[in-house]
Motif scaffolding. Sequence first.
Motif, mmCIF file in Angstrom:
data_model
loop_
_atom_site.group_PDB
_atom_site.id
_atom_site.type_symbol
_atom_site.label_atom_id
_atom_site.label_comp_id
_atom_site.label_asym_id
_atom_site.label_seq_id
_atom_site.Cartn_x
_atom_site.Cartn_y
_atom_site.Cartn_z
ATOM 1 N N VAL A 46 58.041 44.820 -52.687
ATOM 2 C CA VAL A 46 57.258 45.467 -53.731
ATOM 3 C C VAL A 46 57.213 44.559 -54.958
ATOM 4 C CG1 VAL A 46 57.099 47.474 -55.246
ATOM 5 C CG2 VAL A 46 57.955 47.748 -52.917
ATOM 6 N N THR A 47 56.013 44.378 -55.512
ATOM 7 C CA THR A 47 55.838 43.592 -56.732
ATOM 8 C C THR A 47 55.511 44.522 -57.888
ATOM 9 O OG1 THR A 47 55.037 41.687 -55.468
ATOM 10 C CG2 THR A 47 54.529 41.720 -57.827
ATOM 11 N N LEU A 48 56.216 44.358 -58.984
ATOM 12 C CA LEU A 48 56.077 45.243 -60.137
ATOM 13 C C LEU A 48 55.550 44.472 -61.352
ATOM 14 C CD1 LEU A 48 59.576 46.937 -59.750
ATOM 15 C CD2 LEU A 48 57.388 47.843 -58.949
ATOM 16 N N ALA A 49 54.562 45.048 -62.024
ATOM 17 C CA ALA A 49 54.009 44.454 -63.239
ATOM 18 C C ALA A 49 54.870 44.892 -64.419
ATOM 19 C CB ALA A 49 52.560 44.883 -63.429
ATOM 20 N N LEU A 50 55.593 43.992 -65.026
ATOM 21 C CA LEU A 50 56.535 44.353 -66.075
ATOM 22 C C LEU A 50 55.889 44.991 -67.310
ATOM 23 C CD1 LEU A 50 59.237 41.537 -65.953
ATOM 24 C CD2 LEU A 50 59.184 43.754 -64.844
ATOM 25 N N PRO A 51 54.708 44.525 -67.769
ATOM 26 C CA PRO A 51 54.099 45.178 -68.945
ATOM 27 C C PRO A 51 53.867 46.669 -68.733
ATOM 28 C CG PRO A 51 53.040 43.074 -68.531
ATOM 29 C CD PRO A 51 53.936 43.336 -67.363
ATOM 30 N N ASN A 52 53.444 47.062 -67.530
ATOM 31 C CA ASN A 52 53.217 48.477 -67.234
ATOM 32 C C ASN A 52 54.519 49.269 -67.252
ATOM 33 O OD1 ASN A 52 50.604 47.660 -66.837
ATOM 34 N ND2 ASN A 52 50.644 47.863 -64.618
ATOM 35 N N ILE A 53 55.576 48.674 -66.700
ATOM 36 C CA ILE A 53 56.878 49.349 -66.652
ATOM 37 C C ILE A 53 57.445 49.498 -68.062
ATOM 38 C CG2 ILE A 53 59.244 49.170 -65.804
ATOM 39 C CD1 ILE A 53 58.065 47.623 -63.398
ATOM 40 N N ILE A 54 57.304 48.444 -68.865
ATOM 41 C CA ILE A 54 57.798 48.498 -70.249
ATOM 42 C C ILE A 54 57.078 49.586 -71.032
ATOM 43 C CG2 ILE A 54 57.871 47.216 -72.436
ATOM 44 C CD1 ILE A 54 58.358 44.679 -70.730
ATOM 45 N N ALA A 55 55.769 49.701 -70.825
ATOM 46 C CA ALA A 55 54.990 50.726 -71.532
ATOM 47 C C ALA A 55 55.494 52.124 -71.183
ATOM 48 C CB ALA A 55 53.513 50.589 -71.187
ATOM 49 N N LYS A 56 55.766 52.358 -69.913
ATOM 50 C CA LYS A 56 56.275 53.674 -69.495
ATOM 51 C C LYS A 56 57.694 53.894 -70.011
ATOM 52 C CE LYS A 56 53.457 54.050 -65.298
ATOM 53 N NZ LYS A 56 53.471 54.137 -63.818
ATOM 54 N N TYR A 57 58.489 52.829 -70.028
ATOM 55 C CA TYR A 57 59.870 52.923 -70.511
ATOM 56 C C TYR A 57 59.902 53.294 -71.987
ATOM 57 C CZ TYR A 57 64.630 51.540 -71.727
ATOM 58 O OH TYR A 57 65.925 51.535 -72.186
ATOM 59 N N GLU A 58 58.997 52.711 -72.758
ATOM 60 C CA GLU A 58 58.957 52.996 -74.190
ATOM 61 C C GLU A 58 58.503 54.422 -74.473
ATOM 62 O OE1 GLU A 58 56.517 49.837 -75.662
ATOM 63 O OE2 GLU A 58 58.212 48.440 -75.846
ATOM 64 N N THR A 59 57.836 55.047 -73.488
ATOM 65 C CA THR A 59 57.396 56.440 -73.645
ATOM 66 C C THR A 59 58.418 57.425 -73.094
ATOM 67 O OG1 THR A 59 55.079 55.761 -73.445
ATOM 68 C CG2 THR A 59 55.566 58.084 -73.104
ATOM 69 N N LYS A 60 58.956 57.117 -71.911
ATOM 70 C CA LYS A 60 59.832 58.077 -71.233
ATOM 71 C C LYS A 60 61.292 57.656 -71.162
ATOM 72 C CE LYS A 60 56.102 59.755 -68.221
ATOM 73 N NZ LYS A 60 55.687 59.979 -66.819
ATOM 74 N N GLY A 61 61.600 56.439 -71.568
ATOM 75 C CA GLY A 61 62.981 55.981 -71.527
ATOM 76 C C GLY A 61 63.494 55.759 -70.112
ATOM 77 N N GLU A 62 64.792 56.015 -69.910
ATOM 78 C CA GLU A 62 65.431 55.750 -68.620
ATOM 79 C C GLU A 62 64.844 56.593 -67.489
ATOM 80 O OE1 GLU A 62 67.698 53.437 -67.799
ATOM 81 O OE2 GLU A 62 67.606 52.649 -69.850
ATOM 82 N N LYS A 63 64.244 57.741 -67.841
ATOM 83 C CA LYS A 63 63.616 58.592 -66.816
ATOM 84 C C LYS A 63 62.530 57.820 -66.075
ATOM 85 C CE LYS A 63 62.551 62.519 -64.713
ATOM 86 N NZ LYS A 63 61.337 62.156 -63.981
ATOM 87 N N ALA A 64 61.791 56.965 -66.800
ATOM 88 C CA ALA A 64 60.748 56.159 -66.173
ATOM 89 C C ALA A 64 61.352 55.208 -65.142
ATOM 90 C CB ALA A 64 59.986 55.362 -67.228
ATOM 91 N N LEU A 65 62.516 54.648 -65.445
ATOM 92 C CA LEU A 65 63.170 53.726 -64.516
ATOM 93 C C LEU A 65 63.818 54.478 -63.353
ATOM 94 C CD1 LEU A 65 64.771 51.041 -66.856
ATOM 95 C CD2 LEU A 65 62.507 51.111 -65.832
ATOM 96 N N ASP A 66 64.275 55.705 -63.615
ATOM 97 C CA ASP A 66 64.811 56.531 -62.518
ATOM 98 C C ASP A 66 63.727 56.778 -61.468
ATOM 99 O OD1 ASP A 66 67.220 56.694 -63.844
ATOM 100 O OD2 ASP A 66 66.833 58.680 -64.703
ATOM 101 N N ASP A 67 62.541 57.157 -61.952
ATOM 102 C CA ASP A 67 61.418 57.419 -61.039
ATOM 103 C C ASP A 67 61.009 56.150 -60.309
ATOM 104 O OD1 ASP A 67 61.418 60.017 -61.922
ATOM 105 O OD2 ASP A 67 59.762 59.751 -63.330
ATOM 106 N N LEU A 68 60.942 55.039 -61.027
ATOM 107 C CA LEU A 68 60.552 53.764 -60.426
ATOM 108 C C LEU A 68 61.550 53.351 -59.351
ATOM 109 C CD1 LEU A 68 58.690 51.225 -60.517
ATOM 110 C CD2 LEU A 68 60.342 50.254 -62.122
#
Length: 273
Positions: free
Chosen positions: A43-65
């Motif tokens: 799986v390839t992940l685009a870091l800008p998209n992940i950072i944007a979600k992290y800044e909105t949802k915090g660690e919950k975004a990374l839990d889901d990812l």
Amino acid sequence: MKMTALKMKKKLEERLQDPAWRTSYDRDKNKFRVEWQDTKEGVTLALPNIIAKYETKGEKALDDLEEHVKEALRVMHEEQQLEGNEQHVYPVIRATSFPSKTKSGLNMVYSDHTAETRVYYALDLGKSYRLIDEQMMKEQGWNLERLREIAAFNARSLSAELKEDRVAGNSFYFIATQDGYDASRILNESLLEGFRANAKGEVLVAVPHQDVLILADIENKTGYDILAQMTMKYFAEGRVPITSLPFIYEEKKLEPVFIMARNRPESAKGEEK
């Protein structure tokens, strides 16, 4: 403190550790990849998209990812069977720009749908699904006609409860069950025909991303503008975007359209496939 790509890379490395996996970071493309060491599938992940979600949802975004990535990697490393799992085969709608081959070079199985969309086919695995490729079909002794029939039957069996939103004299209806096949319900002809029979105005349909189907009963010019804005917003926010163009539904056919501000829609370029 602002989250940087390198800090996010470190967080992902900590979460996605496994002796059988290999992680890598492409600094130029700002992408992070995790893959099986033996097959190179991953799986390839685009870091800008992940950072944007992290800044909105915090660690919950990374839990889901983390959950999605681990499930995807698990599925990649298991052999799936079509035979005996017919009830778990579904169609999925994708943009025509969606890859027609897997990363390992296998041809994906798909059918033409509209100038904007294609129908791919998936084997549902519970928390995720696997898109079906030609090699899998060949190994299982299936042909495209059988696959289409089974997937279409299962699509018709999906729930089709509509939630209504009345805006400026127009009715907008949504299916968003989050089961992975909301957009697939556009293939349910009885659903569309039933909606057409009860509509007061012109019927437009939209699948801006995988997890929503919008049916619109447009009774005035303002309705077109509202649908255009709504579809673009959903398209921009969707996890699996499909198309920002809605479709006019007439005579059992879907025609993608551009909606001009304060005007009726105009046919999009290109003929329906």
